[in-house]
Design a protein around this motif. Structure first.
Motif, PDB file in Angstrom:
ATOM      1  N   MET A   1       0.813  -1.185   0.000  1.00 55.67           N
ATOM      2  CA  MET A   1       0.000   0.000   0.000  1.00 55.67           C
ATOM      3  C   MET A   1       0.866   1.263   0.000  1.00 55.67           C
ATOM      4  O   MET A   1       0.529   2.230  -0.684  1.00 55.67           O
ATOM      5  N   ILE A   2       1.944   1.248   0.744  1.00 52.77           N
ATOM      6  CA  ILE A   2       2.843   2.399   0.778  1.00 52.77           C
ATOM      7  C   ILE A   2       3.463   2.580  -0.608  1.00 52.77           C
ATOM      8  O   ILE A   2       3.598   3.698  -1.083  1.00 52.77           O
ATOM      9  N   ARG A   3       3.781   1.455  -1.216  1.00 53.74           N
ATOM     10  CA  ARG A   3       4.366   1.505  -2.547  1.00 53.74           C
ATOM     11  C   ARG A   3       3.369   2.098  -3.555  1.00 53.74           C
ATOM     12  O   ARG A   3       3.732   2.902  -4.400  1.00 53.74           O
ATOM     13  N   PHE A   4       2.159   1.691  -3.434  1.00 51.49           N
ATOM     14  CA  PHE A   4       1.120   2.212  -4.318  1.00 51.49           C
ATOM     15  C   PHE A   4       0.927   3.710  -4.085  1.00 51.49           C
ATOM     16  O   PHE A   4       0.816   4.483  -5.027  1.00 51.49           O
ATOM     17  N   THR A   5       0.907   4.133  -2.835  1.00 51.29           N
ATOM     18  CA  THR A   5       0.744   5.544  -2.503  1.00 51.29           C
ATOM     19  C   THR A   5       1.925   6.350  -3.056  1.00 51.29           C
ATOM     20  O   THR A   5       1.739   7.426  -3.622  1.00 51.29           O
ATOM     21  N   ALA A   6       3.142   5.817  -2.900  1.00 50.68           N
ATOM     22  CA  ALA A   6       4.328   6.521  -3.416  1.00 50.68           C
ATOM     23  C   ALA A   6       4.278   6.598  -4.941  1.00 50.68           C
ATOM     24  O   ALA A   6       4.557   7.640  -5.538  1.00 50.68           O
ATOM     25  N   PHE A   8       1.572   6.419  -6.774  1.00 52.32           N
ATOM     26  CA  PHE A   8       0.474   7.323  -7.109  1.00 52.32           C
ATOM     27  C   PHE A   8       0.901   8.783  -6.951  1.00 52.32           C
ATOM     28  O   PHE A   8       0.630   9.628  -7.794  1.00 52.32           O
ATOM     29  N   THR A   9       1.618   9.100  -5.889  1.00 50.13           N
ATOM     30  CA  THR A   9       2.101  10.457  -5.624  1.00 50.13           C
ATOM     31  C   THR A   9       3.068  10.898  -6.726  1.00 50.13           C
ATOM     32  O   THR A   9       2.982  12.026  -7.226  1.00 50.13           O
ATOM     33  N   THR A  11       3.197   9.690  -9.752  1.00 53.59           N
ATOM     34  CA  THR A  11       2.416   9.825 -10.975  1.00 53.59           C
ATOM     35  C   THR A  11       1.668  11.148 -10.992  1.00 53.59           C
ATOM     36  O   THR A  11       1.677  11.868 -12.001  1.00 53.59           O
TER      37      THR A  11
END
Length: 181
Positions: A1-6, A8-9, A11
């Motif tokens: 999830m942290i990876r996805f948030t990073a 996404f940020t 992007t």
């Protein structure tokens, strides 16, 4: 999830960055377009100003009734005076240009224009310019009320009373022969 948030940020940041780069490029293109538009409007304004200046100059100089009448006369006189050469020079009389204008003629034309409260004045260099030479001719003929082709030619050759001088008869014959050829 942290990876996805990073991811996404990053992007979102990249989209914002690219959007701002595109916006800057579009603004630059708009600025370039506006500058070209301004340059073209300045050019149009300059050409309109030049046309207005030319019309004002012509309205001060030309008597359009005489102008049409004298076109052929001027062509003949220019041929007689300089063989159609704008760079003609006669050192002995300091006569120059297509109509072989001497300094005394420029001074007389300037005196006439000043007397008529006109803003135009000619220089000795203007004698080399065909258009300005013709303007001076018209100022001279209008002022001295020279209405016939013979009077215009002979007075141009011999001064304001040149039409009455026997010394200008030969000049008139040369001009007349050129008119008839």
């Amino acid at each position: 999830m942290i990876r996805f948030t990073a991811l996404f940020t990053i992007t979102v940041f990249m989209v914002i960055y690219l959007s701002s780069v595109l916006q800057v490029e579009n603004q630059q293109k708009q600025l370039d377009y506006n500058q070209n538009l301004i340059d073209s409007l300045i050019y149009v304004n300059d050409s309109i100003s030049l046309k207005i200046d030319t019309l004002q100059r012509q309205s001060e100089i030309w008597d359009f009734g005489i102008q049409k009448k004298t076109e052929y006369l001027l062509d003949a006189m220019i041929y007689v005076e300089s063989s159609n050469n704008d760079s003609a020079y006669c050192a002995s009389e300091n006569a120059v240009g297509c109509l072989q204008i001497r300094p005394c003629m420029v001074y007389d034309v300037n005196r006439i224009l000043q007397k008529q409260n006109k803003t135009i004045q000619y220089t000795l260099t203007d004698r080399w310019d065909r258009y300005k030479s013709k303007e001076m001719f018209h100022v001279y003929c209008n002022y001295y009320n020279l209405t016939t082709l013979e009077a215009m030619a002979r007075s141009w050759n011999g001064g304001p009373r040149g039409a009455a001088k026997t010394t200008t008869v030969g000049y008139w014959r040369k001009v007349q022969n050129q008119l008839e050829s």
